[in-house]
Design a protein around this motif. Structure first.
Motif, PDB file in Angstrom:
ATOM      1  N   GLY A  78       0.788  -1.233   0.000  1.00 25.15           N
ATOM      2  CA  GLY A  78       0.000   0.000   0.000  1.00 25.15           C
ATOM      3  C   GLY A  78       0.816   1.276   0.000  1.00 25.15           C
ATOM      4  O   GLY A  78       0.260   2.356  -0.110  1.00 25.15           O
ATOM      5  N   GLU A  79       2.151   1.194   0.127  1.00 24.92           N
ATOM      6  CA  GLU A  79       2.947   2.414   0.128  1.00 24.92           C
ATOM      7  C   GLU A  79       3.501   2.676  -1.273  1.00 24.92           C
ATOM      8  O   GLU A  79       3.643   1.759  -2.073  1.00 24.92           O
ATOM      9  CB  GLU A  79       4.098   2.281   1.126  1.00 24.92           C
ATOM     10  N   GLU A  80       3.837   3.951  -1.545  1.00 23.67           N
ATOM     11  CA  GLU A  80       4.360   4.259  -2.878  1.00 23.67           C
ATOM     12  C   GLU A  80       5.732   3.602  -3.086  1.00 23.67           C
ATOM     13  O   GLU A  80       6.057   3.141  -4.165  1.00 23.67           O
ATOM     14  CB  GLU A  80       4.450   5.771  -3.065  1.00 23.67           C
ATOM     15  N   TYR A  81       6.536   3.587  -2.035  1.00 24.34           N
ATOM     16  CA  TYR A  81       7.841   2.905  -2.086  1.00 24.34           C
ATOM     17  C   TYR A  81       7.796   1.766  -1.077  1.00 24.34           C
ATOM     18  O   TYR A  81       8.292   1.894   0.037  1.00 24.34           O
ATOM     19  CB  TYR A  81       8.963   3.895  -1.755  1.00 24.34           C
ATOM     20  N   PRO A  82       7.197   0.643  -1.452  1.00 23.80           N
ATOM     21  CA  PRO A  82       6.882  -0.375  -0.432  1.00 23.80           C
ATOM     22  C   PRO A  82       8.052  -1.266  -0.015  1.00 23.80           C
ATOM     23  O   PRO A  82       7.940  -1.948   0.992  1.00 23.80           O
ATOM     24  CB  PRO A  82       5.801  -1.231  -1.121  1.00 23.80           C
ATOM     25  N   VAL A  83       9.150  -1.257  -0.780  1.00 22.65           N
ATOM     26  CA  VAL A  83      10.247  -2.161  -0.413  1.00 22.65           C
ATOM     27  C   VAL A  83      11.305  -1.399   0.382  1.00 22.65           C
ATOM     28  O   VAL A  83      11.798  -0.361  -0.064  1.00 22.65           O
ATOM     29  CB  VAL A  83      10.929  -2.788  -1.660  1.00 22.65           C
ATOM     30  N   MET A 270      13.661  -5.473 -16.718  1.00 20.01           N
ATOM     31  CA  MET A 270      13.895  -4.029 -16.610  1.00 20.01           C
ATOM     32  C   MET A 270      13.022  -3.197 -17.541  1.00 20.01           C
ATOM     33  O   MET A 270      12.546  -2.135 -17.160  1.00 20.01           O
ATOM     34  CB  MET A 270      15.375  -3.701 -16.834  1.00 20.01           C
ATOM     35  N   TRP A 271      12.816  -3.659 -18.775  1.00 17.64           N
ATOM     36  CA  TRP A 271      11.990  -2.808 -19.651  1.00 17.64           C
ATOM     37  C   TRP A 271      10.554  -2.768 -19.148  1.00 17.64           C
ATOM     38  O   TRP A 271       9.866  -1.755 -19.274  1.00 17.64           O
ATOM     39  CB  TRP A 271      12.104  -3.195 -21.120  1.00 17.64           C
ATOM     40  N   ARG A 272      10.113  -3.864 -18.530  1.00 17.61           N
ATOM     41  CA  ARG A 272       8.756  -3.874 -17.976  1.00 17.61           C
ATOM     42  C   ARG A 272       8.659  -2.886 -16.804  1.00 17.61           C
ATOM     43  O   ARG A 272       7.736  -2.074 -16.724  1.00 17.61           O
ATOM     44  CB  ARG A 272       8.401  -5.273 -17.480  1.00 17.61           C
ATOM     45  N   LEU A 273       9.613  -2.978 -15.878  1.00 21.89           N
ATOM     46  CA  LEU A 273       9.580  -2.085 -14.703  1.00 21.89           C
ATOM     47  C   LEU A 273       9.687  -0.627 -15.127  1.00 21.89           C
ATOM     48  O   LEU A 273       9.025   0.247 -14.576  1.00 21.89           O
ATOM     49  CB  LEU A 273      10.707  -2.442 -13.732  1.00 21.89           C
ATOM     50  N   VAL A 277       7.113   2.205 -14.034  1.00 22.78           N
ATOM     51  CA  VAL A 277       7.569   3.356 -13.247  1.00 22.78           C
ATOM     52  C   VAL A 277       7.258   4.663 -13.989  1.00 22.78           C
ATOM     53  O   VAL A 277       6.881   5.658 -13.390  1.00 22.78           O
ATOM     54  CB  VAL A 277       9.081   3.207 -12.916  1.00 22.78           C
ATOM     55  N   LYS A 278       7.354   4.628 -15.323  1.00 23.56           N
ATOM     56  CA  LYS A 278       7.028   5.829 -16.112  1.00 23.56           C
ATOM     57  C   LYS A 278       5.518   5.968 -16.335  1.00 23.56           C
ATOM     58  O   LYS A 278       5.071   6.836 -17.070  1.00 23.56           O
ATOM     59  CB  LYS A 278       7.734   5.770 -17.472  1.00 23.56           C
ATOM     60  N   GLN A 279       4.770   5.035 -15.750  1.00 25.45           N
ATOM     61  CA  GLN A 279       3.308   5.013 -15.855  1.00 25.45           C
ATOM     62  C   GLN A 279       2.813   4.847 -17.286  1.00 25.45           C
ATOM     63  O   GLN A 279       1.784   5.373 -17.679  1.00 25.45           O
ATOM     64  CB  GLN A 279       2.716   6.258 -15.214  1.00 25.45           C
ATOM     65  N   PRO A 283       0.563  -2.010 -13.696  1.00 24.68           N
ATOM     66  CA  PRO A 283       1.484  -2.648 -12.729  1.00 24.68           C
ATOM     67  C   PRO A 283       1.519  -4.174 -12.814  1.00 24.68           C
ATOM     68  O   PRO A 283       2.445  -4.786 -12.295  1.00 24.68           O
ATOM     69  CB  PRO A 283       0.944  -2.206 -11.371  1.00 24.68           C
ATOM     70  N   ASP A 284       0.526  -4.800 -13.480  1.00 21.19           N
ATOM     71  CA  ASP A 284       0.589  -6.270 -13.541  1.00 21.19           C
ATOM     72  C   ASP A 284       1.470  -6.777 -14.683  1.00 21.19           C
ATOM     73  O   ASP A 284       1.758  -7.964 -14.778  1.00 21.19           O
ATOM     74  CB  ASP A 284      -0.816  -6.884 -13.630  1.00 21.19           C
ATOM     75  N   ILE A 285       1.914  -5.872 -15.561  1.00 26.39           N
ATOM     76  CA  ILE A 285       2.756  -6.291 -16.703  1.00 26.39           C
ATOM     77  C   ILE A 285       4.036  -7.018 -16.242  1.00 26.39           C
ATOM     78  O   ILE A 285       4.387  -8.060 -16.790  1.00 26.39           O
ATOM     79  CB  ILE A 285       3.110  -5.070 -17.590  1.00 26.39           C
ATOM     80  N   PRO A 286       4.755  -6.519 -15.204  1.00 28.21           N
ATOM     81  CA  PRO A 286       5.993  -7.221 -14.815  1.00 28.21           C
ATOM     82  C   PRO A 286       5.778  -8.667 -14.376  1.00 28.21           C
ATOM     83  O   PRO A 286       6.712  -9.462 -14.394  1.00 28.21           O
ATOM     84  CB  PRO A 286       6.534  -6.370 -13.664  1.00 28.21           C
ATOM     85  N   GLN A 287       4.565  -9.009 -13.997  1.00 29.54           N
ATOM     86  CA  GLN A 287       4.316 -10.402 -13.583  1.00 29.54           C
ATOM     87  C   GLN A 287       4.590 -11.386 -14.711  1.00 29.54           C
ATOM     88  O   GLN A 287       4.891 -12.552 -14.467  1.00 29.54           O
ATOM     89  CB  GLN A 287       2.845 -10.573 -13.139  1.00 29.54           C
TER      90      GLN A 287
END
Ligand SMILES: Cc1cc2nc3c(=O)[nH]c(=O)nc-3n(C[C@H](O)[C@H](O)[C@H](O)COP(=O)(O)OP(=O)(O)OC[C@H]3O[C@@H](n4cnc5c(N)ncnc54)[C@H](O)[C@@H]3O)c2cc1C
Length: 531
Positions: A78-83, A270-273, A277-279, A283-287
């Motif tokens: 739930g946080e913007e920077y969760p890790v 990396m290209w997925r992330l 990140v650039k919106q 967000p489910d694409i990296p899966q």
């Protein structure tokens, strides 16, 4: 890498006769396996340095921190920077000079143990995503409680990098020496070096008889036990922490695939992330990284079980490919397609639109060391040589001159011969449909590329071509499928043939940012591209 690496083009096979004297039993030349490049060898240390040099030169906002140990990892939903990642920088002062200690894999160097306990230079980093490439003993993998599945064999190999002193006649080829219960591999390296891999049962000198073999210098050596392992997952349950490289797959080094496949893992995620990140992507694409790369890892490990057994002079394990054993030629071709980065993704996903049947055909070809013909959805696009429409500049179609690694999806329009009025009209129709699609998305996500077959000189300064460019935006690039004959550019159709595109029907192709084909369809089927 091309400038510094050692190029090799042949694989020589050797076996001892009944008196134990070595004979060359065959020589094979590597095909290009639909890659622009051929094999080179270069030490891992230089590969790492070259990448680091590039990062320092091009990426002002990136920092490489050496001797930094990761020792804490948690994810808060739930946080913007969760890790949250906690790191410790390990430095020591000797005679007033500060040096960085080596952080070894798993941080088990005796010398550093005291330092690790006392060092206090700690940092907490809050991140959106973390990609962990922390090796076969991955600390991150253990934190995530992800298991490695597989086993070790009882075969021990030795390896060394030497400057040889030998009368062995084929040191600049890749040499495989195979006898009952033993294997020896000589790999040509940069700076005249040779890497020697050998099962530890006899000395190298005995195996190379009647040739003499010694060395002037030995730069590096090691011994290792062969095993094949694969992790049960490469993404954590939160979808925020990714594993790549040896943290996911380990196997024997003889096929030279560890770094190759590891780098492809990282590129794939990396290209997925970056898009997320650039919106520019959901967000489910990296899966989709998970299935694609675990499949490649599994293929590699399966292959390596067979290859490592064969290279050690052991019977190959049964049934892995549905056959009892394969000839050395089979391994030769399999390694060829793997080195060329030819893999196929398993199923349709949000990024790939294909059928199970097509994938099976492609997979079958690759498993027998052949490159599937044409374009295969789920595989990367093959290279072809083409010419730029406006100035006849020769271009490698899939190379970085034409397709920069810039995280854009590419829509390729194979529009056929633009000398016919029908084809010109069809191009304009597609251009209008595409312009509607482009207007709905961030313009930087797509790169439109047109490849036609009409000689641009015959075409003249054609208004319809300019009009299509105007409709699709001035960045739209137009190429011609031709060849130079006696200094004259003529139509060739070679690229259309490579890609199995009928010039009359044309085709529309969607490429992902990693140049893997996402969709192939009718030229006017813009709707499916959007979906
Ligand atoms: C003899 C031999 C020959 C090989 N030949 C080839 C070849 O020809 N071609 C090829 O492609 N591959 C080859 N490989 C395989 C290749 O070396 C590996 O696949 C590759 O190094 C894996 O890269 P990686 O980044 O995933 O892991 P590693 O190279 O193992 O890097 C992991 C890094 O993470 C660091 N680390 C670990 N834990 C932590 C922590 N908690 N905090 C901070 N840092 C940490 C380690 O210090 C290390 O620097 C060979 C391997 C061997 C052993």
């Amino acid at each position: 890498m091309l400038r510094e690496g050692s190029l090799f083009t042949q694989w020589a096979l050797w076996a001892p006769d009944s008196d134990g004297a070595l004979h060359r039993t065959g020589v094979k030349s590597w095909n290009r396996y639909d890659s622009r490049y051929t094999n080179i060898t270069l030490t891992q240390a230089r590969i790492g340095e070259i990448m680091a040099e590039y990062i320092r030169e091009k990426c002002a906002d990136m920092e490489i921190r050496r001797a930094t140990i990761v020792e804490g990892l948690s994810v808060r939903d739930g946080e913007e920077y969760p890790v949250e990642v906690r790191t410790r920088n390990v430095r020591r002062t000797i005679n007033g000079e500060t040096t960085e200690a080596q952080a070894s894999n798993g941080i088990r160097v005796d010398d550093d143990e005291d330092l690790l306990k006392t060092s206090i230079d700690t940092r907490t980093i809050h991140a959106k995503y973390v990609v962990a490439c922390d090796g076969a003993h991955s600390w991150t993998r253990r934190q995530l409680d992800i298991a490695m599945v597989g086993d070790d064999t009882d075969v021990i190999w030795g390896v060394m990098d030497v400057l040889p002193d030998t009368d062995f006649p084929s040191t600049r080829a890749l040499n495989s020496v195979l006898g009952a219960g033993f294997g020896l591999l000589l790999v040509p390296r940069e700076r005249g070096l040779i890497r020697v891999y050998t099962t530890l049962a006899m000395t190298i000198q005995q195996r190379l008889k009647p040739y003499r073999f010694s060395y002037k210098t030995c730069e590096w050596w090691a011994a290792y036990q062969i095993g094949q392992r694969i992790s049960t997952a490469n993404i954590d349950s939160s979808g925020r922490v990714f594993l790549a490289g040896d943290a996911v797959h380990t196997h024997s080094p003889q096929a030279g695939q560890g770094i190759n496949v590891g780098i492809q893992d990282v590129w794939n995620v990396m290209w997925r992330l970056n898009l997320v990140v650039k919106q520019s992507a959901k967000p489910d694409i990296p899966q989709t990284y998970s299935e694609e790369r675990l499949k490649v890892a599994q293929d590699l490990v399966n292959f390596d079980r067979q290859f490592a057994a064969m290279a050690s002079g052991q019977p190959t394990p049964q049934g892995l490919f549905g056959r009892q054993s394969w000839s050395i030629q089979h391994f030769f071709h399999r390694i060829g397609v793997m080195v060329a980065g030819l893999h196929v993704h398993s199923e349709s996903s949000v990024l790939t639109c294909t059928s199970k049947e097509d994938l099976e055909v492609a997979q079958k070809a690759l498993s027998s060391g052949k490159v599937p013909p044409g374009m295969v959805v789920g595989m990367r696009l093959k290279p072809a040589t083409i010419y730029r429409h406006e100035d006849a500049l020769k271009v490698e179609f899939t190379g970085h001159e034409a397709f920069q690694s810039d995280d854009r999806f590419r829509i390729l329009l194979f529009v056929g011969n633009l000398r016919t009025a029908d084809n010109m009209e069809r191009l304009q129709h597609v251009a209008s449909k595409l312009s509607v699609l482009l207007s709905r998305y961030v313009s930087k996500v797509f790169d439109i590329v047109i490849l036609h077959t009409a000689n641009p000189t015959d075409l003249g300064l054609s208004k319809p071509v300019a009009r299509a460019q105007e409709t699709l935006g001035s960045n739209t690039r137009i190429f011609f499928d031709g060849q130079l004959v006696d200094g004259k550019l003529v139509s060739s159709g070679a690229a259309y043939k490579t890609y199995h595109v009928d010039a009359e029907a044309g085709k529309l192709v969607l490429l992902r940012p990693d140049q893997y084909i996402a969709y192939v369809g009718e030229l006017t089927n813009v709707e499916t591209v959007e979906r």
